[in-house]
Motif scaffolding. Structure first.
Motif, short mmCIF file in Angstrom:
data_model
loop_
_atom_site.label_atom_id
_atom_site.label_comp_id
_atom_site.label_asym_id
_atom_site.label_seq_id
_atom_site.Cartn_x
_atom_site.Cartn_y
_atom_site.Cartn_z
N ASP A 1 75.88 29.42 27.96
CA ASP A 1 75.22 30.35 28.88
C ASP A 1 73.84 30.73 28.34
O ASP A 1 72.82 30.64 29.06
N LYS B 1 64.32 29.59 31.79
CA LYS B 1 63.18 30.51 31.69
C LYS B 1 61.93 29.80 31.17
O LYS B 1 60.81 30.16 31.56
N ARG C 1 70.13 29.42 30.03
CA ARG C 1 69.24 30.48 30.50
C ARG C 1 67.88 30.38 29.81
O ARG C 1 66.82 30.54 30.45
N SER D 1 67.65 35.24 26.65
CA SER D 1 68.64 35.56 27.67
C SER D 1 68.84 37.06 27.84
O SER D 1 69.42 37.51 28.83
N PRO E 1 67.27 32.16 36.04
CA PRO E 1 68.61 31.56 35.98
C PRO E 1 69.60 32.16 36.97
O PRO E 1 70.56 31.47 37.36
N ASP E 2 69.37 33.39 37.40
CA ASP E 2 70.30 34.02 38.35
C ASP E 2 69.90 33.81 39.81
O ASP E 2 70.76 33.79 40.69
#
Length: 321
Positions: free
Chosen positions: A144, A152, A148, A301, A158-159
């Protein structure tokens, strides 16, 4: 198909019980280790277990399987496990929670994942996956954090621009890729070695496997180390002894990988054994460069987190004679 991780861990639990039953009677300190991802970096741990070197240090090691680093580190924070076999990312996150943790011993010198897709997928790089679902092992895990960070660096969110989906590891991740439940998924190096033996089935979209990074290590809370100094030192010493033995004896490494992965062919077991030994940090020592990369990826992150120094992250004193 990759053999279930729980069956592999059960086999080693039974093997450890057999060693304890036949060995001399001695007081043993039970140490519970949580396994975030079953992979070749565990080779020295299982070698030390198989050879009775934990027992020699007065340690009875019990292994518990978890679906990714997130759940494993929660168990560590809650005290249900003593050692987490997981990415060192959690040293930063636990320190932010006022639960300082340290690396007892490094198990892998490099990042252990790559982003894998089916060979006929149209994706050439991460940017091509914009708007698609990407498989990670679990939220808050190394996979994760890493994806991320990479998203970036592309100037994307990422969301908003991707869907990150917890798919587990091993056979579960492979099944998610095969069934198109994810456009691509982050697979660990041992699974990649097995997947790539099927010609024309998969391709690497983004490879992290040569990036210096403490991607797999034995982590413990500082409070546990202070309360159990003999066990902490003995644990690190047993694993370091196994690393040295594996480096000197390639046949031992092959034999142990064959035990860990009984469905692997002799050729694949030999390939994975060579990789595991080559990637293991000399003496279990964690480097400053890997901690620098750790800070970059984890803080990207979550910018509310603070970087850690090598001295804060790694207790090298445990490996001193």
């Amino acid at each position: 198909m990759i053999l279930g991780r729980k069956l592999r861990l059960l086999a080693f639990v039974l093997a450890g019980a057999a060693v304890a039953a036949t060995g001399p009677a001695a007081a043993q300190t039970k140490v519970t280790g949580g396994v975030a991802a079953f992979n070749e970096a565990l080779l020295p741990v299982f070698t030390a277990r198989d050879k009775g070197w934990f027992k020699d240090e007065g340690i009875d090691l019990e292994l518990v399987d978890f679906k990714g680093g997130g759940p494993a580190v929660q168990a560590l924070a809650g005290g249900s496990i003593d050692v987490c076999f997981c990415a060192a990312d959690h040293v930063i996150r636990l320190r932010a929670r006022r639960l300082p943790a340290v690396i007892l011993i490094g198990l892998d010198t490099f990042h252990s994942y790559a982003l894998v897709a089916k060979a006929d997928a149209p994706y050439k790089d991460l940017a091509d996956l914009k708007g698609k679902r990407i498989g990670i092992t679990a939220p808050g895990s190394l996979t994760d954090n890493t994806i991320r960070y990479s998203i970036k660096t592309l100037g994307l969110n990422p969301d908003r621009d991707f869907e990150l989906s917890g798919a587990g590891g091993g056979a579960a991740m492979q099944a998610a890729i095969d069934s198109d439940r994810v456009g691509a998924g982050l697979a660990i190096l041992t699974d990649i070695a097995n997947m790539m033996r099927k010609p024309g089935a998969y391709k690497i979209v983004l490879d992290y496997r040569t990036l210096p990074y403490p991607s797999f290590a034995g982590l413990a809370l500082e409070s546990w180390v202070k309360s159990n100094p003999k066990a902490a030192r003995g644990f690190a010493r047993a694993v370091a002894k196994a690393m040295d033995a594996l480096d000197k004896d390639p046949k031992l490494a092959e034999a142990m990988i064959a035990k860990m992965y009984p469905n692997f062919s002799p050729e694949l077991a030999a390939e994975v054994a060579r990789s595991a030994v080559a990637r293991a940090p000399k003496g279990g020592i964690v480097t400053a460069e890997s901690i620098d990369n750790l800070n970059k990826i984890v803080i990207a992150s979550d910018d509310s987190l603070k970087p850690v120094t090598l001295e804060q992250a790694f207790d090298a004193s445990l490996l001193k004679n």
